[in-house]
Scaffold this motif. Sequence first.
Motif, PDB file in Angstrom:
ATOM      1  N   LEU A   4     -32.818  20.210  30.611  1.00  0.00           N
ATOM      2  CA  LEU A   4     -33.573  20.484  29.395  1.00  0.00           C
ATOM      3  C   LEU A   4     -34.359  21.786  29.503  1.00  0.00           C
ATOM      4  CD1 LEU A   4     -34.389  19.486  26.593  1.00  0.00           C
ATOM      5  CD2 LEU A   4     -36.284  18.237  27.655  1.00  0.00           C
ATOM      6  N   GLU A   5     -34.943  22.043  30.669  1.00  0.00           N
ATOM      7  CA  GLU A   5     -35.707  23.278  30.866  1.00  0.00           C
ATOM      8  C   GLU A   5     -34.809  24.505  30.743  1.00  0.00           C
ATOM      9  OE1 GLU A   5     -39.327  22.476  33.909  1.00  0.00           O
ATOM     10  OE2 GLU A   5     -37.345  21.965  34.700  1.00  0.00           O
ATOM     11  N   ILE A   6     -33.561  24.370  31.202  1.00  0.00           N
ATOM     12  CA  ILE A   6     -32.627  25.496  31.127  1.00  0.00           C
ATOM     13  C   ILE A   6     -32.107  25.685  29.704  1.00  0.00           C
ATOM     14  CG2 ILE A   6     -30.368  26.336  31.908  1.00  0.00           C
ATOM     15  CD1 ILE A   6     -30.885  24.882  34.550  1.00  0.00           C
ATOM     16  N   LEU A   7     -31.838  24.565  29.030  1.00  0.00           N
ATOM     17  CA  LEU A   7     -31.124  24.631  27.750  1.00  0.00           C
ATOM     18  C   LEU A   7     -32.023  24.772  26.536  1.00  0.00           C
ATOM     19  CD1 LEU A   7     -28.327  21.943  28.263  1.00  0.00           C
ATOM     20  CD2 LEU A   7     -28.088  24.421  28.316  1.00  0.00           C
ATOM     21  N   TRP A   8     -33.303  24.420  26.622  1.00  0.00           N
ATOM     22  CA  TRP A   8     -34.095  24.403  25.385  1.00  0.00           C
ATOM     23  C   TRP A   8     -34.228  25.770  24.728  1.00  0.00           C
ATOM     24  CZ3 TRP A   8     -38.464  27.015  24.118  1.00  0.00           C
ATOM     25  CH2 TRP A   8     -39.261  27.524  25.144  1.00  0.00           C
ATOM     26  N   VAL A  10     -32.016  28.128  24.736  1.00  0.00           N
ATOM     27  CA  VAL A  10     -30.695  28.396  24.173  1.00  0.00           C
ATOM     28  C   VAL A  10     -30.468  27.528  22.937  1.00  0.00           C
ATOM     29  CG1 VAL A  10     -28.242  28.595  24.694  1.00  0.00           C
ATOM     30  CG2 VAL A  10     -29.921  28.824  26.526  1.00  0.00           C
ATOM     31  N   LEU A  11     -30.931  26.278  22.981  1.00  0.00           N
ATOM     32  CA  LEU A  11     -30.798  25.398  21.817  1.00  0.00           C
ATOM     33  C   LEU A  11     -31.576  25.948  20.628  1.00  0.00           C
ATOM     34  CD1 LEU A  11     -31.080  21.912  23.547  1.00  0.00           C
ATOM     35  CD2 LEU A  11     -29.097  22.776  22.296  1.00  0.00           C
ATOM     36  N   ILE A  12     -32.762  26.475  20.890  1.00  0.00           N
ATOM     37  CA  ILE A  12     -33.560  27.074  19.810  1.00  0.00           C
ATOM     38  C   ILE A  12     -32.819  28.271  19.212  1.00  0.00           C
ATOM     39  CG2 ILE A  12     -35.676  28.354  19.291  1.00  0.00           C
ATOM     40  CD1 ILE A  12     -37.107  26.563  21.328  1.00  0.00           C
ATOM     41  N   LEU A  13     -32.287  29.134  20.082  1.00  0.00           N
ATOM     42  CA  LEU A  13     -31.519  30.292  19.599  1.00  0.00           C
ATOM     43  C   LEU A  13     -30.304  29.835  18.798  1.00  0.00           C
ATOM     44  CD1 LEU A  13     -30.791  33.286  19.483  1.00  0.00           C
ATOM     45  CD2 LEU A  13     -29.672  33.026  21.714  1.00  0.00           C
ATOM     46  N   TRP A 204     -25.814  23.045   8.200  1.00  0.00           N
ATOM     47  CA  TRP A 204     -26.804  23.159   9.273  1.00  0.00           C
ATOM     48  C   TRP A 204     -26.662  22.026  10.273  1.00  0.00           C
ATOM     49  CZ3 TRP A 204     -31.388  24.388   5.488  1.00  0.00           C
ATOM     50  CH2 TRP A 204     -31.366  25.759   5.188  1.00  0.00           C
ATOM     51  N   GLY A 205     -26.594  20.792   9.776  1.00  0.00           N
ATOM     52  CA  GLY A 205     -26.479  19.648  10.666  1.00  0.00           C
ATOM     53  C   GLY A 205     -25.200  19.669  11.493  1.00  0.00           C
ATOM     54  N   TYR A 206     -24.100  19.995  10.847  1.00  0.00           N
ATOM     55  CA  TYR A 206     -22.808  20.040  11.528  1.00  0.00           C
ATOM     56  C   TYR A 206     -22.786  21.149  12.583  1.00  0.00           C
ATOM     57  CZ  TYR A 206     -17.812  20.789  12.247  1.00  0.00           C
ATOM     58  OH  TYR A 206     -16.575  20.951  12.808  1.00  0.00           O
ATOM     59  N   GLY A 207     -23.291  22.318  12.214  1.00  0.00           N
ATOM     60  CA  GLY A 207     -23.321  23.436  13.162  1.00  0.00           C
ATOM     61  C   GLY A 207     -24.202  23.133  14.361  1.00  0.00           C
ATOM     62  N   TRP A 208     -25.359  22.570  14.121  1.00  0.00           N
ATOM     63  CA  TRP A 208     -26.248  22.217  15.223  1.00  0.00           C
ATOM     64  C   TRP A 208     -25.613  21.182  16.139  1.00  0.00           C
ATOM     65  CZ3 TRP A 208     -30.907  21.664  11.393  1.00  0.00           C
ATOM     66  CH2 TRP A 208     -31.362  22.944  11.055  1.00  0.00           C
ATOM     67  N   PHE A 209     -24.847  20.254  15.559  1.00  0.00           N
ATOM     68  CA  PHE A 209     -24.187  19.226  16.364  1.00  0.00           C
ATOM     69  C   PHE A 209     -23.171  19.839  17.321  1.00  0.00           C
ATOM     70  CE2 PHE A 209     -20.168  16.814  16.662  1.00  0.00           C
ATOM     71  CZ  PHE A 209     -20.595  15.839  17.566  1.00  0.00           C
ATOM     72  N   PHE A 210     -22.239  20.637  16.810  1.00  0.00           N
ATOM     73  CA  PHE A 210     -21.180  21.113  17.707  1.00  0.00           C
ATOM     74  C   PHE A 210     -21.685  22.171  18.687  1.00  0.00           C
ATOM     75  CE2 PHE A 210     -19.857  24.292  14.315  1.00  0.00           C
ATOM     76  CZ  PHE A 210     -19.907  25.447  15.098  1.00  0.00           C
ATOM     77  N   VAL A 211     -22.703  22.940  18.288  1.00  0.00           N
ATOM     78  CA  VAL A 211     -23.268  23.915  19.236  1.00  0.00           C
ATOM     79  C   VAL A 211     -23.995  23.191  20.365  1.00  0.00           C
ATOM     80  CG1 VAL A 211     -25.009  25.709  19.521  1.00  0.00           C
ATOM     81  CG2 VAL A 211     -23.431  25.818  17.602  1.00  0.00           C
ATOM     82  N   SER A 212     -24.762  22.154  20.043  1.00  0.00           N
ATOM     83  CA  SER A 212     -25.464  21.373  21.071  1.00  0.00           C
ATOM     84  C   SER A 212     -24.469  20.723  22.021  1.00  0.00           C
ATOM     85  CB  SER A 212     -26.332  20.293  20.413  1.00  0.00           C
ATOM     86  OG  SER A 212     -27.311  20.871  19.569  1.00  0.00           O
ATOM     87  N   LEU A 213     -23.391  20.166  21.471  1.00  0.00           N
ATOM     88  CA  LEU A 213     -22.350  19.559  22.307  1.00  0.00           C
ATOM     89  C   LEU A 213     -21.717  20.604  23.217  1.00  0.00           C
ATOM     90  CD1 LEU A 213     -20.511  17.196  23.079  1.00  0.00           C
ATOM     91  CD2 LEU A 213     -19.060  17.780  21.114  1.00  0.00           C
ATOM     92  N   PRO A 224     -18.005  29.000  30.501  1.00  0.00           N
ATOM     93  CA  PRO A 224     -18.721  30.128  29.877  1.00  0.00           C
ATOM     94  C   PRO A 224     -19.293  29.701  28.530  1.00  0.00           C
ATOM     95  CG  PRO A 224     -16.336  30.448  29.807  1.00  0.00           C
ATOM     96  CD  PRO A 224     -16.569  29.268  30.685  1.00  0.00           C
ATOM     97  N   THR A 225     -20.567  29.935  28.328  1.00  0.00           N
ATOM     98  CA  THR A 225     -21.278  29.363  27.181  1.00  0.00           C
ATOM     99  C   THR A 225     -20.720  29.820  25.846  1.00  0.00           C
ATOM    100  OG1 THR A 225     -23.265  29.430  28.547  1.00  0.00           O
ATOM    101  CG2 THR A 225     -23.572  28.954  26.207  1.00  0.00           C
ATOM    102  N   GLY A 226     -20.534  31.137  25.699  1.00  0.00           N
ATOM    103  CA  GLY A 226     -20.057  31.651  24.419  1.00  0.00           C
ATOM    104  C   GLY A 226     -18.698  31.096  24.041  1.00  0.00           C
ATOM    105  N   TYR A 227     -17.777  31.112  24.997  1.00  0.00           N
ATOM    106  CA  TYR A 227     -16.437  30.601  24.710  1.00  0.00           C
ATOM    107  C   TYR A 227     -16.434  29.088  24.524  1.00  0.00           C
ATOM    108  CZ  TYR A 227     -14.468  35.190  25.613  1.00  0.00           C
ATOM    109  OH  TYR A 227     -14.165  36.526  25.536  1.00  0.00           O
ATOM    110  N   SER A 228     -17.385  28.395  25.131  1.00  0.00           N
ATOM    111  CA  SER A 228     -17.516  26.950  24.909  1.00  0.00           C
ATOM    112  C   SER A 228     -17.881  26.661  23.463  1.00  0.00           C
ATOM    113  CB  SER A 228     -18.586  26.365  25.844  1.00  0.00           C
ATOM    114  OG  SER A 228     -18.228  26.512  27.195  1.00  0.00           O
ATOM    115  N   ILE A 229     -18.791  27.461  22.902  1.00  0.00           N
ATOM    116  CA  ILE A 229     -19.179  27.284  21.499  1.00  0.00           C
ATOM    117  C   ILE A 229     -17.978  27.536  20.587  1.00  0.00           C
ATOM    118  CG2 ILE A 229     -20.622  28.212  19.633  1.00  0.00           C
ATOM    119  CD1 ILE A 229     -22.761  28.784  21.758  1.00  0.00           C
ATOM    120  N   VAL A 230     -17.219  28.587  20.881  1.00  0.00           N
ATOM    121  CA  VAL A 230     -16.040  28.900  20.065  1.00  0.00           C
ATOM    122  C   VAL A 230     -15.009  27.780  20.178  1.00  0.00           C
ATOM    123  CG1 VAL A 230     -14.126  30.511  19.725  1.00  0.00           C
ATOM    124  CG2 VAL A 230     -16.409  31.385  20.274  1.00  0.00           C
ATOM    125  N   PHE A 231     -14.746  27.323  21.392  1.00  0.00           N
ATOM    126  CA  PHE A 231     -13.726  26.292  21.614  1.00  0.00           C
ATOM    127  C   PHE A 231     -14.110  24.975  20.947  1.00  0.00           C
ATOM    128  CE2 PHE A 231     -12.335  22.638  24.169  1.00  0.00           C
ATOM    129  CZ  PHE A 231     -10.957  22.768  24.046  1.00  0.00           C
TER     130      PHE A 231
END
Length: 249
Positions: A4-8, A10-13, A204-213, A224-231
């Motif tokens: 959580l300390e690492i990801l929070w 990034v989650l906000i961004l 907004w809800g859908y985007g936040w869901f798949f980005v968090s996942l 790799p974080t960026g490609y994970s979001i795309v995939f």
Amino acid sequence: MSALEILWPVLILAFILVGIHTIFGLEIIRRGVIFTDLAVGQIAAVGIAISSAFFEGKYQVPLSLAFALSAALLIAYASQKSRHIEAFIGLLYALGASSVMIVLSAGSEGDELFKRLMANDILFVMNDEILKAAGIYSVIALLYYFIYPKLSGFFKELFFFALLSVTVTTSVPLAGVLVVFTLLIAPALVALLQKRIKPILFGWGYGWFFVSLALVLSYHYDWPTGYSIVFVGTLITLICVLWLEKRRA
């Protein structure tokens, strides 16, 4: 250090990025100019490449913004004059992508920078960069909701694409061209296909869901974080689109 300390940060961004890009994504899909953001982002990346190749990373913001605004002006003009606007935008994207490769070919770190421009690892974005981006996006959202609807004709087109270019110029160094494209199109596409919830709220809800996942999977499996979001974003969206279209049929 906990996950959580690492990801929070990034989650906000990620939430901020989804928030602003969904707004533009809905309008882009309604207009039928799906690849506009991809083309503008790629042209903006030319400015970043020139900054890195010839100016040791200096003048990145003015150069990328100048290139993005030039692309916005061309697209705004073409949208009024061309009968094949998507073909024009596709060629503009190809011009940007090839230009980036030519510019970066002179340097030893060209391949690595190109990868970052496509999908950056947002785990390493600094807190001050997040705050700066949030401030810029807030101004853009205010202009979009209060000034844009009052305009008409070519100036309305130019204003829209100028706002989009500033948004993309801010986002590409943070997340990369492919991530920006995914955040613009994926939430908006699914939001427009479903009929139960207001599109902007669903997006907004859908985007936040798949980005968090994607971020959680990236952290646990060292992807790799960026490609994970795309995939993750594109995979889930393709499944949702097929399911929603089947239900509607």
